[in-house]
Design a protein around this motif. Structure first.
Motif, PDB file in Angstrom:
ATOM      1  N   TYR A  44       0.853  -1.188   0.000  1.00 23.18           N
ATOM      2  CA  TYR A  44       0.000   0.000   0.000  1.00 23.18           C
ATOM      3  C   TYR A  44       0.891   1.241   0.000  1.00 23.18           C
ATOM      4  CZ  TYR A  44      -3.809   3.087   1.616  1.00 23.18           C
ATOM      5  OH  TYR A  44      -4.749   4.077   1.747  1.00 23.18           O
ATOM      6  N   HIS A  53       1.194   4.535   0.914  1.00 25.43           N
ATOM      7  CA  HIS A  53       0.514   5.491   1.799  1.00 25.43           C
ATOM      8  C   HIS A  53       0.652   6.903   1.250  1.00 25.43           C
ATOM      9  CE1 HIS A  53      -0.158   7.996   5.386  1.00 25.43           C
ATOM     10  NE2 HIS A  53      -0.841   6.980   5.881  1.00 25.43           N
ATOM     11  N   THR A  57      -2.013   6.070  -2.850  1.00 26.09           N
ATOM     12  CA  THR A  57      -2.580   5.000  -3.662  1.00 26.09           C
ATOM     13  C   THR A  57      -3.370   5.539  -4.845  1.00 26.09           C
ATOM     14  OG1 THR A  57      -4.555   4.958  -2.265  1.00 26.09           O
ATOM     15  CG2 THR A  57      -2.783   3.469  -1.678  1.00 26.09           C
ATOM     16  N   THR A 105       1.570  -5.425   2.956  1.00 26.30           N
ATOM     17  CA  THR A 105       0.477  -6.085   3.687  1.00 26.30           C
ATOM     18  C   THR A 105       0.415  -7.588   3.433  1.00 26.30           C
ATOM     19  OG1 THR A 105      -1.068  -5.598   1.884  1.00 26.30           O
ATOM     20  CG2 THR A 105      -0.926  -3.993   3.674  1.00 26.30           C
ATOM     21  N   LYS A 137      -5.140  -6.504   7.111  1.00 31.07           N
ATOM     22  CA  LYS A 137      -4.553  -5.651   6.072  1.00 31.07           C
ATOM     23  C   LYS A 137      -5.047  -4.215   6.174  1.00 31.07           C
ATOM     24  CE  LYS A 137      -3.256  -8.863   2.403  1.00 31.07           C
ATOM     25  NZ  LYS A 137      -3.169  -9.026   0.934  1.00 31.07           N
ATOM     26  N   THR A 178      -2.876  -0.707   6.927  1.00 36.22           N
ATOM     27  CA  THR A 178      -2.816   0.482   6.063  1.00 36.22           C
ATOM     28  C   THR A 178      -3.323   1.718   6.784  1.00 36.22           C
ATOM     29  OG1 THR A 178      -5.024   0.115   5.097  1.00 36.22           O
ATOM     30  CG2 THR A 178      -3.146  -0.940   4.015  1.00 36.22           C
ATOM     31  N   HIS A 207      -7.317   8.194   1.213  1.00 37.58           N
ATOM     32  CA  HIS A 207      -6.987   6.834   1.612  1.00 37.58           C
ATOM     33  C   HIS A 207      -8.214   5.940   1.496  1.00 37.58           C
ATOM     34  CE1 HIS A 207      -2.847   7.326   3.086  1.00 37.58           C
ATOM     35  NE2 HIS A 207      -3.223   8.573   3.298  1.00 37.58           N
TER      36      HIS A 207
END
Length: 360
Positions: A102, A104, A153, A193, A199, A203, A335
């Motif tokens: 992921y 971030h 992302t 992850t 998961k 994140t 996010h």
């Protein structure tokens, strides 16, 4: 505030939350200062492009990477940047699925350093002590939001192209302090992850999922410069570089090296380019006034609380802009869990909306 030209900006973020989560939410605006301009009709200044790779970094199942890479590759000379787009890739150059790692955030930050100084000098305890950071024009740029380009992302498939004749000016000798060079750094935060017990929780940087040191809350400073409260349940401060998210029993997966691949397009600077300014606005900005002074109190993240059974949570900030101008480009950093983010003008007009697509 009589001496300021004011413009009210509203940021509204709608979230369908699955669990209690901490959201890091801000908007990137690229503005033209209030001026007149005409579009050049002569021969076109050709757009150039180049694709670069950051330094590689190693990730293993459940690991956190939060690193700064100095003096990244960047086009040389006095130029006007038209776009900066990035994504995570593996050693083979293939993009990495978000369900495995992921992204971030990545932040591109401009700084000046003395021309004869090495950034890798072993003589300094603080590698940034001799830097002069050239921050964006936003209201909360002093600590956590100093960057120009910066997404996460949602960067995959989101273009940052700026229309003609506008560009982000780079390396203008008139703005570089004597004896210094203009450079850029990347701050990259990625969460592997693979094999994680939770998961989504990883994140979200939920503190109870990481191997925090015993004295974590005593030695870790928050945005306000004070030790974190034990009530701090999740966020960027629990996602330090090198920490580990809890894994399922028996997970075995190899470590791997990743990089941020970023593509920059630009034009050579000339009198026909119109320079723009970056403003980073934060939907957690708790604006208040002290007499005629405006005080911004950006938190950068917040916890979504239960909302009486509603599927949606709305985070809103009313932010005064002390300088007038034209909005040329805008996007939101979002996010997982976000439905959309909208920027409104003072009169309630919708200026722009960012709507994420969910997938790999």
């Amino acid at each position: 505030m009589a001496n300021h030209a004011m413009k009210m900006v509203y940021i509204q973020v709608n979230m369908r939350f699955i669990s209690k989560t901490l959201i890091f939410s801000l908007s990137t605006l690229v503005l033209l200062s209030r001026t007149t301009y005409s579009i050049y009709q002569g021969p076109k200044n050709p757009i150039k492009s180049a694709t670069f790779l950051s330094e590689s970094f190693e990730v293993g199942p459940g690991s956190i990477v939060n690193k700064a890479f100095l003096d990244i590759q960047f086009p040389r000379g006095h130029i006007g940047v038209k776009s900066f787009d990035a994504e995570l890739v593996n050693e083979e150059g293939n993009f990495v699925p978000l369900y495995d790692t992921y992204l971030h955030h990545f932040f591109a930050i401009k700084y000046f350093i003395k021309a004869n100084m090495s950034e890798n000098s072993n003589d300094r305890h603080d590698p940034f002590e001799d830097f002069i950071f050239k921050r964006n024009e936003g209201m909360c740029n002093s600590y956590i939001l100093p960057h120009y380009w910066g997404l996460g992302t949602e960067s995959r498939g989101t273009t940052s192209k700026i229309p003609d004749p506008f560009a982000v000016e780079h390396c203008n000798p008139a703005y570089i302090p004597p004896g210094y060079q203009e450079k850029w750094l990347l701050n990259i935060m990625a969460i592997d992850t693979r094999g994680a017990q939770d998961k989504k929780g990883c994140t979200e940087c939920r503190c109870d999922l990481f191997n925090l040191p015993k004295d974590f809350y005593n030695v870790t400073m928050g945005i306000d410069g004070k030790p974190l409260s034990p009530n701090y349940k999740g966020g960027i401060f629990c996602c330090h570089d090198g920490l580990q998210c809890k894994l399922k029993n028996g997970v075995k997966a190899p470590s791997r090296k990743l990089s941020l691949r970023y593509k920059i397009t630009w034009v050579e600077w000339d009198e026909h380019q119109i320079p723009l300014k970056f403003y980073i606005l934060d939907s957690t900005d708790r604006v208040r006034t002290n007499g005629t002074s405006i005080i911004h109190d950006c938190q950068a993240e917040y916890t979504v609380m239960k909302n009486g059974g509603s599927d949606y949570h709305v985070q809103k900030a009313n932010i005064p802009m002390e300088k007038c101008g034209y909005l040329i480009y805008g996007t939101a950093h979002m996010h997982a869990g976000v439905v959309n983010a909208t920027l409104y003008g003072q009169d309630g007009r919708t200026l722009c909306t960012s709507t994420p697509k969910y997938g790999t």
